[in-house]
Design a protein around this motif. Structure first.
Motif, PDB file in Angstrom:
ATOM      1  N   GLU A   1       0.834  -1.210   0.000  1.00  0.00           N
ATOM      2  CA  GLU A   1       0.000   0.000   0.000  1.00  0.00           C
ATOM      3  C   GLU A   1       0.865   1.255   0.000  1.00  0.00           C
ATOM      4  O   GLU A   1       0.604   2.205  -0.732  1.00  0.00           O
ATOM      5  N   ARG A   2       1.911   1.260   0.803  1.00  0.00           N
ATOM      6  CA  ARG A   2       2.817   2.417   0.826  1.00  0.00           C
ATOM      7  C   ARG A   2       3.495   2.587  -0.531  1.00  0.00           C
ATOM      8  O   ARG A   2       3.597   3.694  -1.041  1.00  0.00           O
ATOM      9  N   LEU A   3       3.982   1.496  -1.091  1.00  0.00           N
ATOM     10  CA  LEU A   3       4.623   1.584  -2.404  1.00  0.00           C
ATOM     11  C   LEU A   3       3.623   1.984  -3.478  1.00  0.00           C
ATOM     12  O   LEU A   3       3.983   2.642  -4.455  1.00  0.00           O
ATOM     13  N   GLY A   4       2.359   1.606  -3.304  1.00  0.00           N
ATOM     14  CA  GLY A   4       1.321   1.922  -4.277  1.00  0.00           C
ATOM     15  C   GLY A   4       1.061   3.408  -4.437  1.00  0.00           C
ATOM     16  O   GLY A   4       0.418   3.830  -5.401  1.00  0.00           O
ATOM     17  N   ARG A   5       1.573   4.205  -3.513  1.00  0.00           N
ATOM     18  CA  ARG A   5       1.446   5.660  -3.625  1.00  0.00           C
ATOM     19  C   ARG A   5       2.352   6.205  -4.724  1.00  0.00           C
ATOM     20  O   ARG A   5       2.239   7.367  -5.112  1.00  0.00           O
ATOM     21  N   LEU A   6       3.269   5.350  -5.194  1.00  0.00           N
ATOM     22  CA  LEU A   6       4.234   5.748  -6.218  1.00  0.00           C
ATOM     23  C   LEU A   6       3.886   5.090  -7.546  1.00  0.00           C
ATOM     24  O   LEU A   6       3.279   4.017  -7.577  1.00  0.00           O
ATOM     25  N   SER A   7       4.316   5.711  -8.616  1.00  0.00           N
ATOM     26  CA  SER A   7       4.169   5.079  -9.929  1.00  0.00           C
ATOM     27  C   SER A   7       5.087   3.856  -9.962  1.00  0.00           C
ATOM     28  O   SER A   7       6.047   3.771  -9.189  1.00  0.00           O
ATOM     29  N   PRO A   8       4.841   2.928 -10.880  1.00  0.00           N
ATOM     30  CA  PRO A   8       5.730   1.764 -10.984  1.00  0.00           C
ATOM     31  C   PRO A   8       7.197   2.147 -11.199  1.00  0.00           C
ATOM     32  O   PRO A   8       8.085   1.537 -10.613  1.00  0.00           O
TER      33      PRO A   8
ATOM     34  N   LEU B   1      13.301   1.457  -4.677  1.00  0.00           N
ATOM     35  CA  LEU B   1      13.925   0.200  -4.269  1.00  0.00           C
ATOM     36  C   LEU B   1      15.382   0.139  -4.703  1.00  0.00           C
ATOM     37  O   LEU B   1      16.244  -0.308  -3.945  1.00  0.00           O
ATOM     38  N   ARG B   2      15.673   0.603  -5.892  1.00  0.00           N
ATOM     39  CA  ARG B   2      17.056   0.624  -6.372  1.00  0.00           C
ATOM     40  C   ARG B   2      17.932   1.489  -5.472  1.00  0.00           C
ATOM     41  O   ARG B   2      19.013   1.082  -5.050  1.00  0.00           O
ATOM     42  N   LEU B   3      17.437   2.687  -5.132  1.00  0.00           N
ATOM     43  CA  LEU B   3      18.206   3.605  -4.291  1.00  0.00           C
ATOM     44  C   LEU B   3      18.375   3.052  -2.869  1.00  0.00           C
ATOM     45  O   LEU B   3      19.458   3.185  -2.283  1.00  0.00           O
ATOM     46  N   LEU B   4      17.347   2.438  -2.341  1.00  0.00           N
ATOM     47  CA  LEU B   4      17.466   1.856  -0.997  1.00  0.00           C
ATOM     48  C   LEU B   4      18.494   0.721  -0.985  1.00  0.00           C
ATOM     49  O   LEU B   4      19.214   0.550   0.000  1.00  0.00           O
TER      50      LEU B   4
END
Length: 139
Positions: A117-124, A131-134
């Motif tokens: 749900e948190r990730l869903g706030r972002l575009s794909p 995720l890449r930056l983390l």
């Protein structure tokens, strides 16, 4: 990285983690458990079979007497069971019950839904970039 940017990074990370912990605590409350009990159950889940109370306490880095009350509550809820240690009559082993495993599965699913749900706030594309930056800063 300038101090103001490193400070913002820390604040943002703390804020996200605070939100995740708040959501998780609310989910645990609905499930009738606590973060401490969840931690104990997850530790038991990682054991290679039944485990002694002392080993569980050491894994949790707490005093054995602290674990006893958590085990008592989890046993009363049907999440763990005590077994006699076949190699030491004075010792007791603990293992998860099917209900304990089911609870862990349900909580894990809820956590993954919350993260999605948190990730869903972002575009794909933004999700992939985050995720890449983390992964980069996580190394």
């Amino acid at each position: 990285m300038p101090v103001n940017e490193s400070g913002e990074l820390l604040e943002l990370l703390h804020g996200v983690l605070r939100g995740v912990r708040r959501d998780a605590a609310a989910q645990l409350e609905v499930q009738g458990t606590t973060p401490g009990q969840l931690r104990m159950l997850r530790t038991l889940e990682r054991c290679d079979g039944p485990c002694r109370l002392g080993e569980l306490a050491a894994s949790l880095d707490v005093a054995p007497r602290s674990v006893t009350s958590k085990v008592d509550a989890a046993e009363a809820d049907g999440l763990v069971r005590r077994l006699p240690d076949p190699t030491d009559r004075r010792a007791t082993l603990l293992e998860l019950t099917p209900a304990g495993r089911s609870l862990l599965t349900a909580i894990s699913a809820q956590r993954h839904e919350g993260a999605a749900e948190r990730l869903g706030r972002l575009s794909p594309d933004d999700q992939a970039e985050l995720l890449r930056l983390l992964r980069v800063v996580g190394d």
